[in-house]
Design a protein around this motif. Structure first.
Motif, PDB file in Angstrom:
ATOM      1  N   ASP A 102       7.859  11.642  20.788  1.00  0.00           N
ATOM      2  CA  ASP A 102       7.020  10.589  20.228  1.00  0.00           C
ATOM      3  C   ASP A 102       7.848   9.638  19.369  1.00  0.00           C
ATOM      4  O   ASP A 102       8.901  10.013  18.835  1.00  0.00           O
ATOM      5  CB  ASP A 102       5.890  11.189  19.382  1.00  0.00           C
ATOM      6  CG  ASP A 102       4.836  11.902  20.204  1.00  0.00           C
ATOM      7  OD1 ASP A 102       4.737  11.624  21.416  1.00  0.00           O
ATOM      8  OD2 ASP A 102       4.114  12.747  19.640  1.00  0.00           O
ATOM      9  N   TYR A 103       7.321   8.404  19.199  1.00  0.00           N
ATOM     10  CA  TYR A 103       8.082   7.323  18.559  1.00  0.00           C
ATOM     11  C   TYR A 103       7.238   6.642  17.493  1.00  0.00           C
ATOM     12  O   TYR A 103       6.024   6.506  17.626  1.00  0.00           O
ATOM     13  CB  TYR A 103       8.483   6.299  19.624  1.00  0.00           C
ATOM     14  CG  TYR A 103       9.042   4.994  19.089  1.00  0.00           C
ATOM     15  CD1 TYR A 103      10.406   4.842  18.860  1.00  0.00           C
ATOM     16  CD2 TYR A 103       8.198   3.906  18.827  1.00  0.00           C
ATOM     17  CE1 TYR A 103      10.929   3.643  18.384  1.00  0.00           C
ATOM     18  CE2 TYR A 103       8.713   2.712  18.341  1.00  0.00           C
ATOM     19  CZ  TYR A 103      10.075   2.584  18.118  1.00  0.00           C
ATOM     20  OH  TYR A 103      10.577   1.407  17.639  1.00  0.00           O
ATOM     21  N   MET A 104       7.895   6.160  16.430  1.00  0.00           N
ATOM     22  CA  MET A 104       7.227   5.373  15.395  1.00  0.00           C
ATOM     23  C   MET A 104       8.221   4.406  14.773  1.00  0.00           C
ATOM     24  O   MET A 104       9.404   4.715  14.645  1.00  0.00           O
ATOM     25  CB  MET A 104       6.674   6.299  14.302  1.00  0.00           C
ATOM     26  CG  MET A 104       5.649   5.645  13.386  1.00  0.00           C
ATOM     27  SD  MET A 104       5.547   6.500  11.794  1.00  0.00           S
ATOM     28  CE  MET A 104       6.875   5.688  10.911  1.00  0.00           C
ATOM     29  N   ASP A 105       7.751   3.201  14.379  1.00  0.00           N
ATOM     30  CA  ASP A 105       8.620   2.263  13.670  1.00  0.00           C
ATOM     31  C   ASP A 105       7.832   1.532  12.586  1.00  0.00           C
ATOM     32  O   ASP A 105       6.649   1.802  12.368  1.00  0.00           O
ATOM     33  CB  ASP A 105       9.290   1.270  14.643  1.00  0.00           C
ATOM     34  CG  ASP A 105       8.301   0.357  15.368  1.00  0.00           C
ATOM     35  OD1 ASP A 105       7.254   0.006  14.784  1.00  0.00           O
ATOM     36  OD2 ASP A 105       8.577  -0.010  16.536  1.00  0.00           O
TER      37      ASP A 105
ATOM     38  N   VAL B 285      10.441  10.694  16.470  1.00  0.00           N
ATOM     39  CA  VAL B 285      11.510   9.825  15.981  1.00  0.00           C
ATOM     40  C   VAL B 285      10.887   8.745  15.110  1.00  0.00           C
ATOM     41  O   VAL B 285       9.964   8.040  15.541  1.00  0.00           O
ATOM     42  CB  VAL B 285      12.289   9.171  17.148  1.00  0.00           C
ATOM     43  CG1 VAL B 285      13.177   8.046  16.633  1.00  0.00           C
ATOM     44  CG2 VAL B 285      13.131  10.202  17.869  1.00  0.00           C
ATOM     45  N   VAL B 286      11.371   8.628  13.886  1.00  0.00           N
ATOM     46  CA  VAL B 286      10.929   7.566  12.978  1.00  0.00           C
ATOM     47  C   VAL B 286      12.038   6.528  12.933  1.00  0.00           C
ATOM     48  O   VAL B 286      13.098   6.758  12.346  1.00  0.00           O
ATOM     49  CB  VAL B 286      10.626   8.120  11.573  1.00  0.00           C
ATOM     50  CG1 VAL B 286      10.227   6.996  10.629  1.00  0.00           C
ATOM     51  CG2 VAL B 286       9.510   9.161  11.645  1.00  0.00           C
ATOM     52  N   ASN B 287      11.800   5.401  13.575  1.00  0.00           N
ATOM     53  CA  ASN B 287      12.800   4.349  13.705  1.00  0.00           C
ATOM     54  C   ASN B 287      12.741   3.420  12.499  1.00  0.00           C
ATOM     55  O   ASN B 287      11.838   2.593  12.386  1.00  0.00           O
ATOM     56  CB  ASN B 287      12.559   3.580  15.006  1.00  0.00           C
ATOM     57  CG  ASN B 287      13.407   2.322  15.097  1.00  0.00           C
ATOM     58  OD1 ASN B 287      14.416   2.177  14.403  1.00  0.00           O
ATOM     59  ND2 ASN B 287      13.002   1.411  15.959  1.00  0.00           N
ATOM     60  N   LEU B 288      13.710   3.549  11.596  1.00  0.00           N
ATOM     61  CA  LEU B 288      13.822   2.676  10.433  1.00  0.00           C
ATOM     62  C   LEU B 288      15.125   1.900  10.498  1.00  0.00           C
ATOM     63  O   LEU B 288      15.664   1.479   9.469  1.00  0.00           O
ATOM     64  CB  LEU B 288      13.739   3.509   9.143  1.00  0.00           C
ATOM     65  CG  LEU B 288      12.482   4.386   9.036  1.00  0.00           C
ATOM     66  CD1 LEU B 288      12.495   5.192   7.744  1.00  0.00           C
ATOM     67  CD2 LEU B 288      11.213   3.547   9.127  1.00  0.00           C
ATOM     68  N   ALA B 289      15.628   1.709  11.711  1.00  0.00           N
ATOM     69  CA  ALA B 289      16.833   0.927  11.945  1.00  0.00           C
ATOM     70  C   ALA B 289      16.450  -0.553  12.065  1.00  0.00           C
ATOM     71  O   ALA B 289      15.364  -0.967  11.649  1.00  0.00           O
ATOM     72  CB  ALA B 289      17.535   1.432  13.202  1.00  0.00           C
TER      73      ALA B 289
END
Length: 403
Positions: A102-105, A80-84
């Motif tokens: 997996d997570y990324m921001d 998940v690419v968090n661009l919120a």
């Protein structure tokens, strides 16, 4: 299959998915989700027209952990690419833990009710991600993100230690508006109006917002006034570069921006506490955001360049004494718009978001837990900057900054 779910359909999300579509060998399946489905669909059409790649779009309220978890279980992305908004970081991290993703921001968490930019809340997730065998990569934008990788590249290739570090962010672009922000107005104004903090002698030193300023001549932009601010990479750099004696962050603002912001502050329009209006509670800054130009709409009219980089002073690897290096990227607003339909401020964040995602999906960067950019090998990330539209250069300066 390297399936990715991107959450957030602003300018940064738009750039990120355009760049992912250009790298189909890494990003085989792209889903873009946001609260407003029409924004996702508009970006998907642009991606299709520019690259020929079809991406999937979904509607999601990222504040709703249960709904986000259900979407992850349905889409089954590897990342998940968090661009919120940064307010939503913890909710999305909770959903990733629940769904095993997996997570990324690109920006650290902050609570809605207080302009506090801290990694503490996300660092507290380290053991949970580690136990789950999952990776969370924090801050893979430009600043934070590239600026931290720049520092670690200098530590690997030029400097044994970094004693002094200054991060300089200059946007020399002109969008033709009397007052507008180049990224989310609510986040931008919260950052700018918060007290400045810099790292010195083992602690953070606080000064009033916009109280410290300097003139600096930026290559391909010209001389600009830059203001010392607090930015989240100072916190992670102070943690991962323990020899730092002083670290500061500077950002340029034009006189018109400062004039308008001062008036808005004076009349209470930058407040983040609710006020009663016609029987309803509203937050003035959120109302202001609603009437200001949408940042993603500025690309067509913005001309000029950005210049962002690190100036670092420390002991050299070869033992030849202390030296100062300046490592930077210069990005053209019009070229960024031509490629992705977005101006350079979105481009310089969206491209590193794609590269950070590529580092995780290819296994180039790997680990169980929560990590900042400084904790991984900078070389592969730096290589991709050169090939993906953000080339960099490093210069030796005759002396450290004199201010």
């Amino acid at each position: 299959m390297s399936k990715v779910l991107v959450i957030g359909a602003g300018g940064v999300g738009s750039v990120a998915v355009h760049k992912m579509a250009q790298n189909r060998d890494i990003f085989s399946d792209i889903t873009l989700a946001s609260r407003t489905l029409s924004k996702c669909d508009a970006i998907a059409r642009s991606v299709q027209e520019r690259t020929g790649v079809t991406i999937t779009t979904r509607q999601i309220d990222a504040d709703d952990v249960e709904a986000t978890t259900a979407l992850l279980r349905e889409v089954k992305p590897r990342l998940v690419v968090n661009l919120a908004l940064p307010y939503q970081d913890l909710a999305i991290m909770d959903a990733c833990l629940a769904a095993g993703v997996d997570y990324m921001d690109t920006a650290n968490y902050e609570p809605r009710e207080e302009a506090r930019f801290e990694y503490k809340w996300q660092w507290d997730y380290h053991e949970r991600f580690k136990q789950a065998g999952l990776t969370a990569l924090l801050g893979s934008g430009f600043d934070p993100g590239v600026t931290s990788v720049f520092a670690m590249w200098l530590k690997k290739h030029r400097l044994k230690t970094i004693r002094l570090l200054d991060i300089l962010d200059c946007n020399g672009g002109d969008h033709g508006q009397p007052f507008a922000t180049n990224f989310n107005p609510e986040i931008n104004i919260r950052e700018v109006t918060a007290p400045a903090r810099h790292w010195e002698d083992g602690q953070f030193v606080e000064t009033p917002a916009m109280a410290v300023k300097q003139r600096f001549d930026f290559a391909e932009v010209g001389e600009k006034t830059m203001y010392m601010m607090y930015h989240e990479e100072l916190e992670s750099l102070a943690r991962h570069v323990p020899e730092l004696e002083r670290a500061r962050f500077w950002m340029t603002f034009g006189d018109e921006y400062i004039k308008h912001l001062t008036v808005l502050q004076n009349v209470g329009m930058t407040r983040i506490d609710p006020v009663l209006y016609e029987g309803k509670e509203i937050i003035p800054l959120q109302f202001l955001k609603a009437v200001l130009p949408e940042p993603s709409s500025l690309g067509a009219t913005t001309k000029g360049k950005t210049n962002i980089g690190d100036i670092a002073t420390g002991e050299t690897l070869d033992g030849s004494g202390e030296k100062t290096f300046y490592i930077r990227n210069i990005c053209d607003h019009e070229k960024a718009y031509e490629e992705t339909g977005n101006q350079a401020v979105s481009y310089t964040t969206g491209v590193p978001a794609m590269i950070g995602a590529a580092m995780l999906l290819t296994g180039t960067w790997d680990g169980d837990g929560v990590f900042n950019m400084e904790e991984f090998d900078p070389d592969p990330f730096m290589d991709m900057l050169n090939t993906q539209g953000l080339p960099w250069e490093v210069l030796e300066l005759p002396a450290p900054l004199s201010f």
